[in-house]
Design an enzyme around this catalytic site. Structure first.
Site, PDB file in Angstrom:
ATOM      1  N   HIS A  42      -3.611  -5.087   0.220  1.00 21.43           N
ATOM      2  CA  HIS A  42      -3.117  -5.650   1.481  1.00 21.43           C
ATOM      3  C   HIS A  42      -3.202  -7.175   1.438  1.00 21.43           C
ATOM      4  O   HIS A  42      -4.178  -7.776   1.932  1.00 21.43           O
ATOM      5  CB  HIS A  42      -3.929  -5.115   2.662  1.00 21.43           C
ATOM      6  CG  HIS A  42      -3.665  -3.686   2.983  1.00 21.43           C
ATOM      7  ND1 HIS A  42      -2.679  -3.280   3.854  1.00 21.43           N
ATOM      8  CD2 HIS A  42      -4.239  -2.547   2.523  1.00 21.43           C
ATOM      9  CE1 HIS A  42      -2.663  -1.965   3.924  1.00 21.43           C
ATOM     10  NE2 HIS A  42      -3.605  -1.490   3.129  1.00 21.43           N
ATOM     11  N   CYS A  61       0.832  -1.197   0.000  1.00 22.08           N
ATOM     12  CA  CYS A  61       0.000   0.000   0.000  1.00 22.08           C
ATOM     13  C   CYS A  61       0.875   1.259   0.000  1.00 22.08           C
ATOM     14  O   CYS A  61       1.499   1.578  -1.009  1.00 22.08           O
ATOM     15  CB  CYS A  61      -0.977  -0.038   1.167  1.00 22.08           C
ATOM     16  SG  CYS A  61      -2.376   1.100   0.980  1.00 22.08           S
ATOM     17  N   GLU A  80      -1.747  -9.337   3.181  1.00 20.18           N
ATOM     18  CA  GLU A  80      -1.705  -9.969   4.505  1.00 20.18           C
ATOM     19  C   GLU A  80      -3.090 -10.331   5.012  1.00 20.18           C
ATOM     20  O   GLU A  80      -3.246 -11.237   5.856  1.00 20.18           O
ATOM     21  CB  GLU A  80      -0.984  -9.065   5.509  1.00 20.18           C
ATOM     22  CG  GLU A  80      -1.720  -7.784   5.898  1.00 20.18           C
ATOM     23  CD  GLU A  80      -1.427  -6.598   5.003  1.00 20.18           C
ATOM     24  OE1 GLU A  80      -1.630  -5.448   5.438  1.00 20.18           O
ATOM     25  OE2 GLU A  80      -1.000  -6.827   3.854  1.00 20.18           O
TER      26      GLU A  80
END
Length: 544
Positions: free
Chosen positions: A516, A383, A518
């Site tokens: 993102h 990001c 994750e």
């Protein structure tokens, strides 16, 4: 019809209700049941989207664009069930909805009250979208006795009556503190907490006891006697060596069996916990280790990067190595010379610049990008980290005042505020100076990958879907400058207007992503980018 498990906490906060709920759901899954977990948050914010990471930790984003509590990340990582907007509710959202209805006249002139209007709204939330489920686990945030959580406890009291016998179970998590001066565990706080819950009309069927020391049978018997449950329903919960060993630990103590017994369900077989045994073995018995330097700005709050921490661990699981994370404050790099920065970053086997907001620490992040580029150290930008990589790339190309409009007016806006974009629901527009909450590009968006790119080989696909949370985008006008310097756009939005991924094909491993990743990583299914990044770090560790 779905059965309900209501999870409350007592004595103190931060005991691990979310982790316990996720572990219990994983155990029920291992027995073949279909589960979903929901979180009731008592605070008055509509959602955590505008809350500081220093207070609340990370904001977890779902595929459908909801900004939610970080516990939903635990839920997804332990069950693999994608969370939805309907899985997290706050007092603020409930009151906002009720007030909007009242202003429209939906209540036909009736006096609007906590009971029944607020409690009915909570019950409706708990029961929405539960088709084809065997169990719905509902975690109540906060601590029993807090004034903020009273409407939620009242709602589950009513809902238990509405559902009838054998359709709901109450699991209460408490603390059994160890008093060092006395050399004893004390059960009185648990007794008071369970009594407080009972005074609100909710009887605890299963009591989970967090403690530093093993809970003796005599203490379990005392808690059972005073709290009106069988001794087998008092479940010890000690710290585990890894959070991914918690489901195994709870099963060993009988949590899943006791919950099913409370429902009147016969338990005639053991769950298949092979998945969790393998994960625990990989975490506790690594075949090597790597060190990853995370150059960020929320260093004092571990939960600010919760999903990131876990995704790096998952990358380690995929490569059977231990991942040591060095949290590096980006602000410190802004005031250090090149020699000092080199001394800190040189031992790193990989450098990661995570997402974030605001100018503070930005030059330190850019310094981390520059070090990784020049020294051929594996680099991962997420990001804002990707945006910093693009700014660094443009500066390296000779435009030294390249910046982002997020930090103020600039003549070289490598990154600028996005004002409109297409979604499945049509054109979305935002205005500068508008509301902060819910105004970003949120949720899952598709990206097209270059056919011969590094990331397409990592994903094994030329089309992906990943979750976003940001207001600013990389300006494609700077594409020629970036490509001349070796940084290429290898992933774009389907219409080709928004850069999603950049990479350096001539670098050992250099990838920046606007989304993102994750948020979609799981211990039993590590995200391919994190698995590949840690693999590159392993190679780097052999060169150092």
């Amino acid at each position: 019809m779905a059965r309900y498990i209501f999870i409350t906490g007592g004595v103190v906060s931060s005991l691990g209700k979310g982790l316990m709920a996720a572990s219990l759901a994983a155990l029920l899954q291992a027995r073949g049941y279909r589960v979903r977990i929901r979180k009731f948050d008592p605070y008055l914010n509509v959602d955590p989207g505008t809350m500081s990471p220093h207070q609340h930790g990370e904001v977890y984003v779902t595929d459908d664009g909801a900004e939610t509590d970080l516990d939903l990340g635990h839920y997804e990582r332990f069950t693999g069930v994608a969370s939805r907007q309907s899985d997290n509710i706050t007092s603020g959202r409930i009151y906002k909805t009720i007030i909007e209805r009242e202003r429209r006249g939906d209540y036909l002139g009736a006096t609007v009250q906590v009971i029944p209007h607020v409690t009915d709204a909570i019950k409706a939330f708990a029961q929405a979208d539960t088709e084809d489920l065997d169990f719905v686990l509902c975690e109540i945030g906060g601590t029993v006795g807090d004034i903020e959580s009273l409407p939620f406890v009242e709602a589950i009291r009513q809902l238990r009556n509405d559902l009838g016998r054998n359709q709901s179970v109450s699991v209460h998590l408490t603390l059994v503190p160890y008093i060092a001066a006395a050399g004893e565990l004390k059960t009185k706080p648990t007794q008071h907490s369970v009594r407080e819950l009972a005074s609100l009309g909710v009887h605890a069927d299963v009591i989970v006891c967090r403690s530093e020391k093993p809970l003796p049978a005599s203490d379990r018997a005392k808690i059972a006697l005073f709290c009106n449950v069988p001794a087998s329903s008092v479940i010890p919960a000690l710290d585990a060596k890894t959070i991914y060993g918690v489901p195994l630990q709870y099963h060993a103590e009988g949590l899943d069996v006791e919950v099913l017994k409370a429902f009147g369900i016969d338990v005639d077989s053991a769950p298949d916990l092979t998945r969790w045994e393998e994960i625990e073995d990989r975490v506790l018995n690594p075949e090597g280790e790597v060190t990853i330097g995370v150059v960020g700005k929320y260093m004092g709050v571990p939960d600010a990067y919760k999903s990131l921490t876990e995704a790096l661990t998952h990358g380690g699981i995929a490569n059977r190595v231990k991942v040591n994370i060095r949290w590096l404050d980006a602000e410190l790099f802004e005031h250090g010379d090149e020699a000092e920065i080199t001394a800190v970053l040189e031992p790193m086997h990989g450098i990661l610049v995570p997402g974030g907001f605001g100018e503070r620490g930005s030059e330190g992040k850019i310094a981390g990008v520059k070090f990784a580029r020049e020294r051929n150290v594996p680099f991962f930008g997420i990001c804002l980290g990707m945006q910093m990589a693009c700014i660094e790339g443009v500066r390296a190309g000779g435009i030294t005042d390249a910046s982002t409009t997020e930090f103020g007016p600039t003549e070289e806006p490598v990154v600028g505020m996005i004002t409109e974009w297409m979604t499945s629901e049509g054109l979305q527009k935002r205005e500068e100076g508008g509301d902060m909450g819910g105004t970003m590009r949120l949720g899952a968006y598709t990206a097209k990958l270059g056919g011969n790119s590094v990331v397409s080989s990592i994903y094994g696909s030329d089309e992906i879907s990943e979750r976003h949370r940001h207001r600013y985008e990389v300006n494609t006008a700077y594409k020629p400058v970036l490509e001349q310097g070796g940084l290429v756009f290898s992933g774009m939005s389907p219409d080709g207007s928004l850069p999603e991924i950049v990479e350096r094909p001539d670098h050992p491993w250099f990838v920046g992503v606007q989304f993102h990743p994750e948020l979609k990583s799981k211990p039993f299914e590590p995200h391919p980018l994190f698995a590949s990044f840690i693999e590159a770090a392993v190679r780097q560790s052999r060169l150092v």
